[in-house]
Scaffold this motif. Structure first.
Motif, PDB file in Angstrom:
ATOM      1  N   GLU A  49       3.777 -22.551-130.434  1.00 14.05           N
ATOM      2  CA  GLU A  49       4.516 -23.772-130.097  1.00 14.05           C
ATOM      3  C   GLU A  49       3.740 -24.710-129.175  1.00 14.05           C
ATOM      4  OE1 GLU A  49       8.382 -22.794-128.608  1.00 14.05           O
ATOM      5  OE2 GLU A  49       8.992 -21.772-130.466  1.00 14.05           O
TER       6      GLU A  49
ATOM      7  N   ARG B 226       8.125 -17.323-120.776  1.00 12.95           N
ATOM      8  CA  ARG B 226       7.489 -16.886-122.030  1.00 12.95           C
ATOM      9  C   ARG B 226       7.774 -17.933-123.098  1.00 12.95           C
ATOM     10  NH1 ARG B 226       8.689 -11.940-124.752  1.00 12.95           N
ATOM     11  NH2 ARG B 226       6.500 -11.463-125.071  1.00 12.95           N
ATOM     12  N   MET B 227       6.776 -18.172-123.954  1.00 18.17           N
ATOM     13  CA  MET B 227       6.985 -19.020-125.118  1.00 18.17           C
ATOM     14  C   MET B 227       5.941 -18.672-126.164  1.00 18.17           C
ATOM     15  SD  MET B 227       5.502 -22.783-123.942  1.00 18.17           S
ATOM     16  CE  MET B 227       5.703 -23.515-125.585  1.00 18.17           C
TER      17      MET B 227
ATOM     18  N   ARG C   6       8.290 -25.609-120.973  1.00 18.64           N
ATOM     19  CA  ARG C   6       8.111 -25.308-122.404  1.00 18.64           C
ATOM     20  C   ARG C   6       8.074 -26.601-123.228  1.00 18.64           C
ATOM     21  NH1 ARG C   6      12.339 -21.513-121.211  1.00 18.64           N
ATOM     22  NH2 ARG C   6      11.514 -19.390-120.935  1.00 18.64           N
TER      23      ARG C   6
ATOM     24  N   SER D 285       4.862 -28.253-125.443  1.00 16.47           N
ATOM     25  CA  SER D 285       4.993 -28.324-126.904  1.00 16.47           C
ATOM     26  C   SER D 285       4.957 -29.746-127.455  1.00 16.47           C
ATOM     27  CB  SER D 285       6.279 -27.637-127.359  1.00 16.47           C
ATOM     28  OG  SER D 285       7.413 -28.300-126.836  1.00 16.47           O
TER      29      SER D 285
ATOM     30  N   ASP E 204      12.591 -24.654-119.050  1.00 18.08           N
ATOM     31  CA  ASP E 204      12.736 -25.403-120.301  1.00 18.08           C
ATOM     32  C   ASP E 204      11.918 -26.693-120.266  1.00 18.08           C
ATOM     33  OD1 ASP E 204      14.363 -23.482-121.393  1.00 18.08           O
ATOM     34  OD2 ASP E 204      16.245 -24.562-121.010  1.00 18.08           O
TER      35      ASP E 204
END
Length: 453
Positions: free
Chosen positions: A271, A266-267, A301, A305, A298
């Motif tokens: 972002e 999830r993010m 994500r 981003s 990570d």
């Protein structure tokens, strides 16, 4: 084995070098002119080549032919080869025989370059030994001949997929399918759809198929075409269709969710480095691919981003006298322009035009009426555009060069307006490529800025 290569561009020269590396008798033939850098490369490799025509006796003595994707199957040389029963394959098919790397293959009418580069970015930054090939990056065959990569991320056009038979993708992505290149497919949409779906050839239960859940063309085709691969659909919101739940979606808290069998990521959507609904889908497809390849949460994500985007795709080209200029030269079909307009504000001045590929402009008409204050047509022959859009927008202008088009936009745009180059058409009437068109657009905007018009 006698191997003939048709076409002296990036893919053809790469295939020729791989063939020479494997000990084949290689001959490359190009009906046009081979760029100098490729002629030098062929000479350095000791590969025979010709340009400006085809030596049919040499070509028809081939055991196999690797055809560059830009050469249509209707070309006389291809017809003659097929009439003699000589197999014709693509560079990707040829290269795939000589590597055991995992293959992430991405196609779609729109967004495939962005998704390919984003996926590559995530994997590379996570430390994978990854290559970039197909419509972007360097020739897959050349990389297979000269390097070793554990994974390749490959952008595949319908043209490349036409001559792929035994090639095996480990992850196959279809982003969307909308009318494009219909002049290549006898103006039959189903022929184009069939070419796109060749990406599913040879998938096994260990492989993955990622696709946009709400694309009506994909859904219809999946009723006809079976695949053994695990299916990973994505959608703007969680849904269930044909018995499959979305594996990537945005929830009510505006969080991007990416779910694969062993993990959940999830993010915040805010972002994501890429804006707009179409780029949300691109980000979902890239994130699913990376997750299936066991990239750390990570790392995924971070890659989503900090990606910097793609040149010529909704690329800011500058602001002059309070007017924002956007370079979307890569929009060579109607649906791509639809996505661009969807992310634009009101009071947009839209530059359209080029080589029409059988376009139906009615798809973008509601967005044009909602957001466009003026259409500036830019092409050798703007008749079809003028006929369609006259009376649909407050202003329409007929221009025949990039300089004339940009200066017309500068004259009619007010501070706070947006000028969008999103042509809907191929570039080959006035430019060498969509890249050439986009760079010339940016040069003209830069001139406006320096002149302070």
């Amino acid at each position: 084995m006698n191997l003939v290569i048709l076409g002296g561009g990036e893919s053809g020269v790469g295939a020729a070098i791989l063939g020479k590396t494997k000990g084949f008798d290689v001959f490359l033939s190009d009906f046009g002119t081979i760029p100098e850098r490729y002629r030098i490369q062929l000479d350095e490799e000791g590969i025979e080549w010709e340009q400006g025509g085809h030596s049919m006796d040499r070509i028809l003595a081939a055991d196999e032919v690797v055809k560059s994707p830009g050469i249509p199957p209707t070309a006389p040389v291809v017809k003659a080869i097929l009439a003699k029963g000589i197999p014709v394959i693509s560079e990707i098919e040829f290269a795939g025989r000589y590597t055991d790397a995992r293959m992430v293959c991405i196609t779609g009418s729109n967004g495939k370059t962005t998704t390919t580069l984003l996926t590559y970015h995530i994997l590379r930054d996570a430390g994978l030994n990854v290559g970039l090939a197909g419509n972007v990056g360097r020739s897959l065959a050349l990389q297979v001949a000269r390097e070793h990569h554990d994974v390749y991320v490959i952008e595949l056009s319908s043209f490349q997929l036409e001559n792929m038979y035994d090639f095996h993708a480990n992850i196959a992505v279809i982003l969307n399918i909308t009318p494009d290149h219909l002049d290549r497919y006898d103006y039959e949409m189903q022929n184009y759809v069939n070419a796109k779906f060749r990406i599913l050839n040879n998938l096994t239960p260990r492989d993955a198929f990622i696709y946009w859940q709400d694309d009506p063309v994909i859904r219809r085709q999946l009723e006809r075409v079976a695949t053994e691969a695990a299916r990973y659909p994505f959608a703007e919101r969680m849904e269930v269709s044909d018995g499959y739940e979305s594996c990537a979606w945005v929830d009510d808290d505006d969080m991007l969710n990416v779910n694969t069998p062993d993990r959940k990521i999830r993010m915040p959507r805010a972002e994501l480095s890429l804006n707009g609904l179409h780029n949300l889908y691109n980000s979902m497809a890239a994130a699913l691919s990376a997750s299936i390849l066991d990239i750390a949460d990570d790392d995924i994500r971070r890659g989503l981003s900090n990606f910097e985007g793609v040149e010529h795709r909704l690329e800011p080209a500058g602001t002059v006298n309070g007017v924002r200029y956007i370079n979307d030269s890569k929009a060579t079909n109607v649906n791509s322009t639809w996505y661009a307009l969807e992310s634009m504000p009101a009071d947009t001045v839209l530059i359209l035009g080029g080589k029409d590929k059988g376009n139906d402009y009615s798809e973008i008409l509601p967005l044009v009426k909602e957001k466009v204050k003026a259409v500036v047509c830019m092409g050798k022959d703007n008749g079809k555009l003028l006929d369609f859009f006259t009376g649909q927008v407050p202003e329409i202008h007929d221009t025949h060069s990039i300089e004339e088009a940009v200066r017309t936009c500068a004259r009619i745009a007010n501070p706070g307006d947006t000028v969008l180059l999103s042509p809907c058409c191929a570039s080959f009437d006035l430019f060498n490529s969509y890249e050439d068109r986009g760079r010339q657009f940016k040069e003209q905007v830069s001139r406006l800025s320096s002149e302070n018009i």
